[in-house]
Enzyme design. Structure first.
Site, short mmCIF file in Angstrom:
data_model
loop_
_atom_site.label_atom_id
_atom_site.label_comp_id
_atom_site.label_asym_id
_atom_site.label_seq_id
_atom_site.Cartn_x
_atom_site.Cartn_y
_atom_site.Cartn_z
CE LYS A 212 -10.94 -14.56 -12.17
NZ LYS A 212 -11.02 -14.33 -10.74
C1 LIG Z 1 -10.76 -15.54 -9.54
C2 LIG Z 1 -10.00 -16.81 -9.44
C3 LIG Z 1 -10.48 -17.93 -8.75
C4 LIG Z 1 -11.67 -17.86 -7.85
O1 LIG Z 1 -12.81 -17.51 -8.48
P1 LIG Z 1 -14.12 -17.25 -7.59
O2 LIG Z 1 -15.20 -17.25 -8.62
O3 LIG Z 1 -13.94 -15.92 -6.94
O4 LIG Z 1 -14.23 -18.34 -6.61
C5 LIG Z 1 -9.80 -19.12 -8.83
N1 LIG Z 1 -8.66 -19.22 -9.52
C6 LIG Z 1 -8.13 -18.16 -10.17
C7 LIG Z 1 -6.87 -18.35 -10.93
C8 LIG Z 1 -8.77 -16.91 -10.13
O5 LIG Z 1 -8.22 -15.85 -10.72
#
Ligand SMILES: *Cc1c(COP(=O)(O)O)cnc(C)c1O
Length: 404
Positions: A212
């Site tokens: 992210k």
């Molecule tokens: C990465 C992601 C998540 C989950 O995030 P985590 O921090 O790994 O739990 C949820 N929704 C979307 C759209 C994502 O890309």
């Protein structure tokens, strides 16, 4: 638009570690190696983590408080609560919204599986509606017909960084007395119709997972304008106890009560220390991604390659997918990988996973999401991409798609 050296935004140059330099893509015999993603964690983050290691509190404490304050101020919201994942953020937001057994939550099948799983974790059932063919975002025009007496909330996802039509969704939610919980895992920097994630909804959830835009390896947060909601989520992140350890240390109050079943989702000071310097640079890093995304878009448009529309407002540019014929997609993806370019599929539609098929969903139910799931290939999109890498990706992908 030209991508020349003068246009490169020097992001975090000084904090590139020696280890990272060693891991720089080496020219392979057949050309370049371009990773799918590279983070921006460097010297500033290591110094910030060292300060935590030298301090008393490794777990949730003053550094988390500081990150929460900075995140809330960056987004223009009143409250932020640091957690260990966006999955946990979605789970607790739904619980705080009063979602539980027997309830329905309207969401999209075109997302990472966490979105729908969180609804199940809250004890409720996801109700999928199909997406806009041009963006892959939930089609706000299909939401009302999916509402039943059991519907408690709408869980839209700002897919790839393009915000959904929040104005329309907020009107529907108000009319039917539903809570809106945003999955803003892709959308930290996004804005549309003067709305940013969390500013107008019940809550918005962020991820600081490894790929992210800012990351602590694993991490997440909820933001909200509502004090009671923030307080509830703060309590639910630590087993439902009424005062976390740092708070007890600060106040000298040794005892605490547990009046609700909570989970173990509290962000710690080490994660917050990694995130603070990245949050301070978030706009500069976004600018470089924007530049790369614009370059890709113009080049692929010229080449007649399909992709999601540029959308409305400020795109956070988390992912850059192209769309190729479903018959050829896997071969094109393999050829791109063989040319040394990291690429992946975002996303296989959630309703077609075995878990969800076993719960009654079938192929053909959401044709637009299925088409995107069968066509999509995400290309490298991050600030550390050099102009030479961006050109290599553009030229190589164009050639492979044309030859396919
Ligand atoms: C990465 C992601 C998540 C989950 O995030 P985590 O921090 O790994 O739990 C949820 N929704 C979307 C759209 C994502 O890309």
């Amino acid at each position: 638009m030209e991508l020349n050296n003068s246009r490169i935004i020097k992001v975090d140059n000084k904090s590139t570690s020696i280890a990272e330099k060693r891991n720089r893509p080496r020219p392979a015999s057949n050309g370049m190696q371009v990773e799918f993603f590279k983070h921006n964690v460097g010297r500033e983050e290591l110094e910030s983590v060292k300060a935590v290691a030298d301090s008393l509190f490794l777990t949730t404490g003053e550094v988390v408080d500081r990150f929460e304050a900075n995140l809330a101020s960056y987004l223009g919201v009143k409250y932020a609560v640091g957690l260990t994942s966006c999955t946990g953020a979605l789970h607790l937001s739904l619980l705080a919204a009063g979602v539980g057994a027997g309830d329905e939550v309207i969401t999209t099948p075109m997302s990472f599986v966490a979105t729908a799983n969180a609804i199940g974790m809250a004890g409720a059932r996801p109700v999928f509606v199909d997406v806009e063919p041009e963006t892959g975002n939930i089609d706000a025009n299909l939401i009302e017909e999916a509402i039943t007496p059991k519907t408690k909330a709408i869980l839209p996802v700002h897919l790839y960084g393009q915000m959904v039509d929040m104005k329309k969704i907020l009107v529907i939610a108000k009319k039917h007395n539903l809570k809106v919980v945003e999955d803003a895992a892709h959308a930290l920097e996004a804005k549309r119709d003067r709305i940013r994630p969390g500013t107008r909804s019940f809550a918005a959830c962020f991820s600081f997972y490894a790929t992210k835009s800012i990351t602590s390896g694993e991490g997440g947060a909820v933001v909200t304008q509502d004090e009671k909601t923030a307080k509830k989520i703060r309590q639910l992140r630590s087993h439902g106890i009424t005062a976390e350890a740092a708070q007890r240390h600060r106040t000298g109050v040794k005892t605490y009560d547990v009046d609700d079943l909570g989970w173990k989702y509290n962000m710690d000071n080490i994660q917050a220390a990694l995130l603070l310097p990245q949050l301070a640079r978030v706009e500069a890093v976004w600018k470089r991604r924007h530049e790369v995304a614009e370059y890709y878009r113009q080049a692929f448009e010229r080449a007649g390659i399909e992709m999601p529309s540029a959308g409305a407002g400020k795109h956070a540019h988390h992912l850059f997918p192209i769309w190729v014929s479903p018959r050829k997609r896997n071969a094109v993806l393999s050829a791109i990988n063989s040319a040394g370019i990291g690429a992946q599929i975002n996303y296989p539609p959630i309703h077609l996973f075995t878990l969800y098929r076993n719960l009654g969903w079938k192929k053909g139910m959401f044709p637009r999401a299925e088409k995107i799931g069968a066509s999509a290939i995400s290309l490298p999109l991050y600030a550390k991409l050099t102009d030479a890498e961006v050109e290599y990706v553009t030229d190589t992908v164009t050639r492979i798609v044309k030859e396919s």
